[in-house]
Enzyme design. Structure first.
Site, short mmCIF file in Angstrom:
data_model
loop_
_atom_site.label_atom_id
_atom_site.label_comp_id
_atom_site.label_asym_id
_atom_site.label_seq_id
_atom_site.Cartn_x
_atom_site.Cartn_y
_atom_site.Cartn_z
N CYS A 102 -7.68 2.95 -31.22
CA CYS A 102 -8.91 3.62 -31.63
C CYS A 102 -9.84 3.85 -30.44
CB CYS A 102 -9.61 2.79 -32.69
SG CYS A 102 -8.53 2.55 -34.09
N GLU A 103 -9.45 4.67 -29.53
CA GLU A 103 -10.26 5.04 -28.36
C GLU A 103 -9.85 6.45 -27.97
OE1 GLU A 103 -12.10 2.95 -26.00
OE2 GLU A 103 -11.59 0.96 -26.77
N GLY A 115 4.14 -3.64 -3.38
CA GLY A 115 4.27 -3.83 -4.82
C GLY A 115 4.82 -2.55 -5.44
N ARG A 116 3.95 -1.55 -5.52
CA ARG A 116 4.29 -0.29 -6.17
C ARG A 116 5.57 0.33 -5.63
NH1 ARG A 116 -0.01 2.78 -8.25
NH2 ARG A 116 -1.31 1.73 -6.72
N GLU A 165 3.54 -6.80 2.11
CA GLU A 165 3.34 -7.20 0.70
C GLU A 165 3.46 -5.99 -0.22
OE1 GLU A 165 -0.65 -8.71 0.68
OE2 GLU A 165 -0.19 -10.40 1.99
N ARG A 180 -2.75 2.81 -16.88
CA ARG A 180 -3.04 3.61 -15.67
C ARG A 180 -3.62 5.00 -15.98
NH1 ARG A 180 -0.52 5.16 -12.13
NH2 ARG A 180 -1.75 4.41 -10.39
N GLY A 206 0.76 -1.25 0.00
CA GLY A 206 0.00 0.00 0.00
C GLY A 206 0.79 1.29 0.00
N1 LLP Z 1 -1.34 -7.23 -1.28
C1 LLP Z 1 -2.60 -7.35 -1.77
C2 LLP Z 1 -3.49 -8.35 -1.20
C3 LLP Z 1 -3.01 -6.51 -2.81
O1 LLP Z 1 -4.25 -6.62 -3.28
C4 LLP Z 1 -2.10 -5.55 -3.35
C5 LLP Z 1 -2.50 -4.68 -4.45
C6 LLP Z 1 -0.81 -5.50 -2.82
C7 LLP Z 1 -0.46 -6.35 -1.79
C8 LLP Z 1 0.23 -4.54 -3.32
O2 LLP Z 1 -0.14 -3.23 -3.08
P1 LLP Z 1 0.85 -2.00 -3.40
O3 LLP Z 1 2.01 -2.07 -2.42
O4 LLP Z 1 1.30 -2.15 -4.80
O5 LLP Z 1 0.00 -0.82 -3.18
N2 LLP Z 1 -3.50 -1.44 -10.53
C9 LLP Z 1 -3.58 -0.42 -9.52
C10 LLP Z 1 -3.18 -0.95 -8.17
C11 LLP Z 1 -3.97 -2.16 -7.72
C12 LLP Z 1 -3.51 -2.69 -6.39
C13 LLP Z 1 -4.14 -4.00 -6.13
N3 LLP Z 1 -3.67 -4.67 -4.96
C14 LLP Z 1 -2.75 0.77 -9.95
O6 LLP Z 1 -2.13 0.72 -11.02
O7 LLP Z 1 -2.71 1.80 -9.27
#
Ligand code: LLP
Length: 421
Positions: free
Chosen positions: A348-349, A281-282, A279, A318, A245
């Site tokens: 084409c959008e 990601g980003r 966890e 995004r 998050g």
């Molecule tokens: N854990 C779970 C259970 C999740 O659903 C997610 C992301 C993460 C970890 C990783 O979260 P982060 O650290 O990346 O915030 N596609 C969207 C973001 C979708 C996030 C979905 N879940 C975007 O491009 O902003």
């Protein structure tokens, strides 16, 4: 002072923009465009920031594979000893192929199929983050068939507002994720009685691109209250998973450093013995990657100017999907006058744009870099308009490694059949 660019390993050299010691001009010449370009140093620094902030705590940082699932990228994290957060066995296969450890994998997601459970059990993953009563029952059955005990955490929905974009907010009552906070105690009791489950943790993930840890700290406090209730009943949990998050800087957001982000959370855990799982990601991959694209045409109009580039919404969705803003910069000085452009793709959008109303000094044939594209970029790409997905390159010092070949058009329909008559 903040770096001119959101990516820490991006700089301007004599030959234009460089990722580490590689000129983007050279990447384009060698691999073509569009192309995703990642920096190993930036990936490593992002992971090490978590490790550093968690020093002295029992903790596992599980990189969220959905943000960037390229094997080259995953292998960087695997070598650093990372765990992985997966949402499908497809992602599990990627983790294993990249050299990741199954016993460092947590499996999230609301819709795990029987087959996925079976494969994850056989691989020996660390934990299933279970999101409903029905899933719990199914997992117990499948584990019984496999003659194994499934390690289980319940993903609890604390109904806390993460104050982020509604599409990426996951911890409110009206979201599909997790089990309701009030239902969790009864479900834990039920889980503890199942012969084929081993209750080992509690999980929560409330949203993405968060800039303030207070909602996560509040959720953590709620979770620990529940953990203590269960402990009195003899249900002892070994780990608490607080999800991902943490946001990144796309534009001018004030993003806390990882150490600041974790501080209020670690405060909540003072004196506790449970292992902490995260966890992210980003925050691991987002600013370690960019999308490199070439200007095909300039269309100057009365109301608007368009820079039509060779990348499109299928490559980076995004901006179209979340109104996401990505810093978009010229790779080399062109000597052209600056104009306001919408940077659009060939799809084409009308929603096919990568950036809007940006001041750019470009001519046809120039390269542009769309920054902060290392998370939810390639992993959300598609073949819409029969566009082959682009190549991915991982820069390591002076070397640019091709970590995914550009798809061919033939591969797009290789699984399809023409009707016999
Ligand atoms: N854990 C779970 C259970 C999740 O659903 C997610 C992301 C993460 C970890 C990783 O979260 P982060 O650290 O990346 O915030 N596609 C969207 C973001 C979708 C996030 C979905 N879940 C975007 O491009 O902003």
């Amino acid at each position: 002072m903040q770096n001119e660019f959101v990516c820490p390993t991006l700089c301007r050299g004599g030959r234009g923009l460089m990722v580490e010691q590689v000129a983007l001009e050279d990447v384009a010449a060698r691999f073509g465009t569009p192309v995703y370009v990642y920096s190993r140093a930036a990936l490593t620094a992002a992971f090490e920031a978590y490790r550093h902030a968690l020093a002295g705590h029992r903790a596992l940082v599980c990189c969220a594979v959905k943000a960037n699932s390229n094997l080259g990228v995953l292998s960087v994290f695997a070598r650093l000893g990372a765990g992985f957060d997966i949402v499908s066995v497809g992602e599990l296969a990627r983790v294993l192929a990249a050299g990741g450890r199954a016993d460092h994998v947590v499996f999230s997601g609301v819709g795990k199929s029987r087959e996925e459970m079976r494969q994850a059990l056989r691989a020996g993953i660390r934990c299933f983050n279970v999101e409903s009563a029905s899933e719990l029952a199914r997992l117990n059955e499948v584990a019984g068939e496999e003659g194994r005990k499934a390690p289980v955490a319940l993903r609890v929905n604390p109904n806390v507002d993460p104050k982020t974009h509604p599409y990426i907010s996951t911890g409110l009552k009206n979201n599909k994720f997790g089990v309701a906070f009030g239902d969790a105690p009864a479900l834990y009791r039920l889980a503890a009685q199942q012969p084929n489950l081993r209750v080992c943790g509690m999980a929560c993930h409330i949203g993405s691109q968060m800039l303030d840890a207070a909602p996560v700290a509040e959720s953590a406090r709620m979770l620990l209250g529940l953990v203590d209730v269960l402990s009195k009943e003899g249900i002892r949990l070994e780990h608490i998973d607080l999800g991902g998050g943490l946001g990144i800087r796309y534009q001018d957001e004030h993003v806390p450093a990882v150490v600041q982000w974790l501080e209020p959370l670690l405060e909540v855990f003072k004196g506790r013995t449970e292992e902490l799982v995260f966890e992210p990601g980003r925050s691991l991959t987002g600013n370690a990657g960019l999308l490199l694209t070439r200007v095909e045409y300039l269309k100057l109009g009365e109301e608007k100017n368009f820079a039509v580039v060779d990348a499109a919404m299928n490559d980076l969705i995004r901006p179209s999907l979340y109104d996401g803003w990505h810093q978009t910069v010229e790779v080399a000085a062109s000597g052209e006058p600056s104009r306001a452009y919408d940077v659009v793709g060939p799809i084409c959008e009308s929603g096919d744009f990568l950036a809007r109303a940006r001041s750019l000094a470009v001519k046809e044939g120039d390269l542009l870099a769309v920054l902060s594209a290392g998370a939810y970029g390639m992993s959300m790409s598609s073949n819409y308009n029969s566009r082959p997905r682009v190549a991915e390159v991982l820069v390591d010092g002076k070397t640019a490694h091709l970590v995914r070949e550009r798809e061919t058009v033939e591969s797009l329909y290789a699984l399809e059949r023409v009707l016999p008559l």
